[in-house]
Design a protein around this motif. Structure first.
Motif, short mmCIF file in Angstrom:
data_model
loop_
_atom_site.label_atom_id
_atom_site.label_comp_id
_atom_site.label_asym_id
_atom_site.label_seq_id
_atom_site.Cartn_x
_atom_site.Cartn_y
_atom_site.Cartn_z
N HIS A 116 -11.83 -31.45 18.56
CA HIS A 116 -12.64 -30.32 18.47
C HIS A 116 -13.45 -30.01 17.12
N ALA A 164 -4.63 -19.82 18.68
CA ALA A 164 -5.30 -18.79 18.38
C ALA A 164 -6.91 -18.41 18.46
N ALA A 165 -7.40 -19.69 18.34
CA ALA A 165 -9.05 -19.48 18.43
C ALA A 165 -9.47 -19.75 19.82
N HIS A 166 -8.39 -19.84 20.78
CA HIS A 166 -8.96 -20.37 22.16
C HIS A 166 -9.82 -21.36 22.16
N ILE A 167 -9.32 -22.39 21.57
CA ILE A 167 -10.10 -24.11 21.67
C ILE A 167 -9.91 -24.26 23.15
N PRO A 168 -10.78 -24.42 23.92
CA PRO A 168 -10.31 -24.63 25.24
C PRO A 168 -9.88 -26.09 25.55
N ARG A 170 -10.66 -28.69 27.74
CA ARG A 170 -11.32 -28.95 28.90
C ARG A 170 -12.34 -29.97 28.13
N ARG A 180 -20.46 -34.21 21.44
CA ARG A 180 -19.06 -33.97 21.24
C ARG A 180 -18.35 -35.33 21.19
N ASP B 67 -13.51 -18.52 25.83
CA ASP B 67 -13.06 -19.69 24.90
C ASP B 67 -13.70 -19.57 23.61
N LEU B 68 -13.33 -20.30 22.92
CA LEU B 68 -13.78 -20.67 21.55
C LEU B 68 -15.36 -21.31 21.75
N ASP B 69 -15.48 -22.20 22.70
CA ASP B 69 -16.74 -22.82 22.87
C ASP B 69 -17.74 -21.99 23.26
N VAL B 70 -17.33 -21.04 24.10
CA VAL B 70 -18.62 -20.08 24.42
C VAL B 70 -18.70 -19.06 23.11
N LEU B 72 -18.40 -20.15 19.81
CA LEU B 72 -19.38 -20.83 18.99
C LEU B 72 -20.63 -21.19 19.63
N PRO B 90 -10.85 -15.10 15.80
CA PRO B 90 -10.66 -14.41 16.84
C PRO B 90 -9.79 -13.05 16.50
N GLY B 94 -5.08 -9.56 22.53
CA GLY B 94 -5.93 -9.77 23.41
C GLY B 94 -6.38 -11.05 23.87
N GLY B 95 -6.74 -11.32 25.07
CA GLY B 95 -6.87 -12.60 25.47
C GLY B 95 -8.31 -13.36 25.14
N SER B 96 -9.01 -12.50 24.61
CA SER B 96 -10.57 -12.82 24.33
C SER B 96 -10.81 -13.13 22.97
N VAL B 97 -11.84 -14.08 22.84
CA VAL B 97 -11.92 -14.13 21.28
C VAL B 97 -12.80 -13.26 20.64
#
Lengths: 414, 97
Positions: A116, A164-168, A170, A180, B67-70, B72, B90, B94-97
């Motif tokens: 990523h 932590a940063a929610h790198i997806p 997918r 990418r 998620d991070l992609d959204v 970014l 983040p 909480g579950g959101s960024v």
């Protein structure tokens, strides 16, 4: 089955199934740490049981099941301790994962997660080798000449950021997959190059790293068979690696392309690489996308390896291919490579004039001074050539390369 | 400058419509900042920002993203709109960024 055979089977299964097991677990549990540790535990269990009970008929399935059980055990323990509802839920959630991208393969998602762009380049390389290649942290640390604790910290930090940063986890959407993917290919090529010509340390070549990069390249090719650049990178690595047996002399000195014993090249790797280049040429001729960077580099390498001797090299085609590459990537390194090819067609003076124009930007790059030294020598300017060799030797980190440059310098007359 | 204000306004409006926006606002210049250290016995108040750098925080968005992609992708749009660099960080909870 006897001992050594079981050991071989475990090694082979590890190579073939590691990425699949980790990726499957990562997909189900959404956590790289859990996936990696459970996979490692499953392989330890296999190493204990298989010599006694024999290798199961479907080793990959056995490992996946065992690893899943290990992961669930671990999450149960943790969910009891921390009352983490979400993790507890995952334990009982058997529903198939949501469709997440154009290609439905867990390993591909793992590639795009490990590579990523929000992660530092060195973290991407380390994570890819760990999660997809199954290399241990100690092996990766050794390959990149850093302390094991440093490498462990780097990998832990990257995994913490993913979480932590929610790198997806997918595969990116169709529209940005190309963008990418370039990053993914860069990671694989970086691993390959570090193996092919180590930038520092006592070992000139690290076979295990380039072998790993080729393995990753083959995996990407399986996952994305229609992508031209994936095929191009694999072809480039195969055609380059095929020349490895002729690249370092018995005395540990680098042997340049022109002086290599072409009979020592690996015929199977050459054939596979050539076939891939041919496939790409046909695809482009049939109206496909124009070739990208890796396809052009592979084509250049194919011209080199097609020549029965260095003298027979079709240099004008190489100059033309570098010209096309310049349109995509007008970097000084590409200009330097083109200038070297130009010198073969139009003489060292013309090449030298082009090389000298890069003096300011490439002054810290050993290959610039090495190329210049060679052209100055051929132009009969011995004194200047000697100075350029000295500078190249100072800057070169690879021992085989330094040995070669020193010999060439000492052969200068006048 | 006016252009950046207008673009950022339009971007904020889009965040609101798409359900990403929690809160957004600009900040006054760093010269208006006061740094407070209350860790000792008596709080210490110092004139100026926490970090003296050439770059400073001009404002912020608090957004919801899957998620991070959204996040970014939205940050890239925000950066274009406000003509500045955007750092994505983040929330710890909480579950959101």
């Amino acid at each position: 089955m006897t001992g050594p055979n079981v050991e071989e089977a475990i090694t082979r299964v590890h190579r073939e199934e590691w990425a699949q097991v980790v990726a499957g677990l990562a997909c189900r549990f959404g956590d790289l740490d859990v996936a990696e540790e459970a996979a490692a535990e499953a392989f330890v269990t296999a190493a204990e049981r298989w010599p006694r009970d024999g290798v199961p008929p479907n080793p990959g399935g056995w490992l996946a099941t065992t690893a899943t059980r290990k992961a669930i055990d671990r999450l149960r323990r943790e969910s009891q301790r921390d009352a983490k509802h979400q993790e507890a839920r995952m334990v009982y959630d058997d529903s198939p994962p949501e469709p997440t991208g154009p290609v439905e393969d867990d390993r591909l998602r793992l590639v795009f997660t490990c590579c990523h762009p929000a992660l530092a380049m060195e973290a991407r390389v380390a994570l890819t080798l760990r999660q997809l290649g199954g290399l241990t942290v100690a092996e990766i640390a050794r390959a990149f000449l850093v302390q094991e604790t440093t490498m462990a910290r780097r990998i832990t930090r990257a995994k913490a950021k993913i979480k932590a940063a929610h790198i997806p986890y997918r595969v990116p959407s169709d529209e940005d997959i190309r963008e990418r993917l370039a990053g993914v290919l860069a990671v694989v090529y970086l691993i390959f190059n570090e193996g092919y010509l180590a930038s520092e340390g006592a070992e000139p070549v690290r076979v295990e790293l380039s072998a790993e990069a080729i393995r990753l390249g083959r995996l990407l090719r399986t996952l994305l068979p229609d992508d031209g650049e994936v095929a191009g990178l694999l072809a480039l690595m195969l055609l380059t690696d095929a020349r490895r047996p002729a690249r370092v002399s018995r005395t540990g000195e680098l042997v340049t392309l022109a002086e290599q014993d072409r009979h020592a090249w690996e015929p199977a790797l050459l054939a596979e690489g050539r076939a891939l280049v041919r496939e790409r040429l046909e695809a482009v001729a049939a109206g496909g996308d124009p070739p990208g960077r890796y396809q052009l580099l592979a084509a250049i390498n194919r011209v080199h390896t097609d020549a029965p001797s260095a003298r027979d090299t079709d240099w004008s085609t190489i100059v033309a291919l570098y010209g096309r590459l310049l349109l995509l990537d007008p970097s000084p390194i590409v200009r330097l490579n083109r200038a070297v090819a130009v010198a073969e067609v139009d003489g060292p003076g013309v090449g030298l004039a082009e090389v000298d124009r890069l003096a300011e930007v490439l002054d810290g790059y050993h290959a610039f001074h090495a190329a210049r030294a060679d052209l100055l020598r051929r132009a009969g300017r011995g004194g200047e050539s000697r100075t350029a060799y000295d500078r190249a030797i100072d800057l070169a980190g690879n021992p085989a390369e330094r040995a070669y440059l020193a010999r060439r310098r000492d052969q200068l007359v006048g | 400058m006016l252009r950046a204000f207008a673009d950022t306004g339009a971007f904020n409006e889009r965040l609101r419509t798409d359900g990403h926006l929690v809160f957004a606002d600009g900040l006054e210049a760093p010269t208006t900042a006061t740094t407070v250290d209350g860790r000792g016995g008596k709080p210490v108040f110092t004139d100026g920002p926490y970090l003296e750098t050439k770059e400073h925080l001009d404002g912020f968005w608090v957004i919801e993203a899957a998620d991070l992609d959204v996040a970014l992708a939205l940050a890239a749009e925000g950066s274009r709109a406000c003509h500045g660099t955007v750092e994505v960080r983040p929330f710890r909870s909480g579950g959101s960024v």
